[in-house]
Design a protein around this motif. Structure first.
Motif, PDB file in Angstrom:
ATOM      1  N   THR A  40       0.861  -1.183   0.000  1.00 13.83           N
ATOM      2  CA  THR A  40       0.000   0.000   0.000  1.00 13.83           C
ATOM      3  C   THR A  40       0.896   1.232   0.000  1.00 13.83           C
ATOM      4  O   THR A  40       1.566   1.521   0.996  1.00 13.83           O
ATOM      5  CB  THR A  40      -0.926   0.014   1.230  1.00 13.83           C
ATOM      6  OG1 THR A  40      -1.706  -1.193   1.254  1.00 13.83           O
ATOM      7  CG2 THR A  40      -1.853   1.209   1.180  1.00 13.83           C
ATOM      8  N   ALA A  42       1.453   5.209  -0.134  1.00 16.11           N
ATOM      9  CA  ALA A  42       0.791   6.488   0.115  1.00 16.11           C
ATOM     10  C   ALA A  42       0.914   7.386  -1.117  1.00 16.11           C
ATOM     11  O   ALA A  42       1.945   7.389  -1.803  1.00 16.11           O
ATOM     12  CB  ALA A  42       1.407   7.173   1.328  1.00 16.11           C
ATOM     13  N   ALA A  45       3.896   9.724  -1.074  1.00 16.38           N
ATOM     14  CA  ALA A  45       5.211   9.149  -0.795  1.00 16.38           C
ATOM     15  C   ALA A  45       6.222   9.593  -1.848  1.00 16.38           C
ATOM     16  O   ALA A  45       5.925   9.631  -3.045  1.00 16.38           O
ATOM     17  CB  ALA A  45       5.126   7.625  -0.761  1.00 16.38           C
ATOM     18  N   ASN A 113       4.454  -0.986   4.020  1.00 10.25           N
ATOM     19  CA  ASN A 113       3.174  -0.552   4.579  1.00 10.25           C
ATOM     20  C   ASN A 113       3.399   0.025   5.977  1.00 10.25           C
ATOM     21  O   ASN A 113       3.404  -0.699   6.974  1.00 10.25           O
ATOM     22  CB  ASN A 113       2.193  -1.728   4.631  1.00 10.25           C
ATOM     23  CG  ASN A 113       1.849  -2.250   3.250  1.00 10.25           C
ATOM     24  OD1 ASN A 113       2.227  -1.667   2.237  1.00 10.25           O
ATOM     25  ND2 ASN A 113       1.141  -3.360   3.187  1.00 10.25           N
TER      26      ASN A 113
END
Length: 219
Positions: A40, A42, A45, A113
């Motif tokens: 996952t 962001a 990021a 994650n």
């Protein structure tokens, strides 16, 4: 002699008891039904920057790596290879890093994650360490709290940082570059120890900064 005492009942209240503070939402958790090993990323990021520092007692080389596959030849050498991945903003790059280092999908999931609980997990030929790293912002006001993951192998150490701009590893890089102290005479396990020690040392300036701010507010 029996002492006579008068007990006064506490006033009745209709206030509901305060809910106990929960920290369950402070850490990452998988969505129900998701496939184990799902990454996952962001949306905000930063794209990963990969820096390789390869060294032994007599030589040290530092280079930025564009293709994770270019790291593989260094992992088969007797020198210590420190691969530092700074930023989590590309699933493709992170998956390829996982392939090069033969990371278990659940290890890669824990690394990517964020945030995970700090922990240590032992595998057949690797050791996973997840820690929190706190560093002061360059402005001197406030601090950055991020996850850093360390994967220790026989002759290599892979570090993956959530935040690409800040870390407390600068003194370690300088010790390697200048061949200062004994770090280049030791293996990857000593490097892991040195980095964890720098993470712990980095907590104190942030704590002093926070304590000073708290005292000023309280005056």
């Amino acid at each position: 002699m029996v002492e006579n005492r008068t007990y006064i009942a506490a006033p009745a209240t209709t206030d509901e008891p305060e809910e106990e503070e929960s920290y369950a939402d402070d850490y990452f958790y998988d969505e129900p039904g998701s496939v184990p090993g799902t990454l996952t990323i962001a949306l905000d990021a930063e794209p990963p920057v990969i820096v390789l520092i390869d060294y032994n007692e007599t030589t040290a080389v530092r280079k930025e790596v564009e293709r994770p596959e270019d790291i593989a030849p260094y992992l088969d050498s007797e020198s210590v290879s420190w691969v530092d991945v700074k930023g989590l903003g590309s699933e493709d790059i992170l998956q390829r890093v996982g392939t090069v280092f033969n990371l278990h999908p659940l290890v890669l999931e824990d690394v990517v994650n964020v945030p995970q609980r700090p922990k240590v997990e032992e595998f057949d030929d690797q050791l996973l360490i997840i820690a929190r790293m706190v560093t002061l912002k360059k402005s001197g006001s406030g601090f950055v709290n991020e996850q850093v993951s360390l994967i220790l192998g026989q002759h290599y150490l892979l570090t993956v940082q959530e935040e690409p701009e800040y870390d407390s590893f600068g003194p370690i890089r300088e010790r390697i570059r200048l061949n200062k102290g004994t770090i280049r005479r030791h293996g990857a396990d000593y490097l892991a120890y040195a980095l964890i020690d720098s993470i712990v040392d980095g907590l104190f300036p942030s704590a002093r900064n926070l304590w000073g701010t708290t005292r000023r507010i309280g005056r």
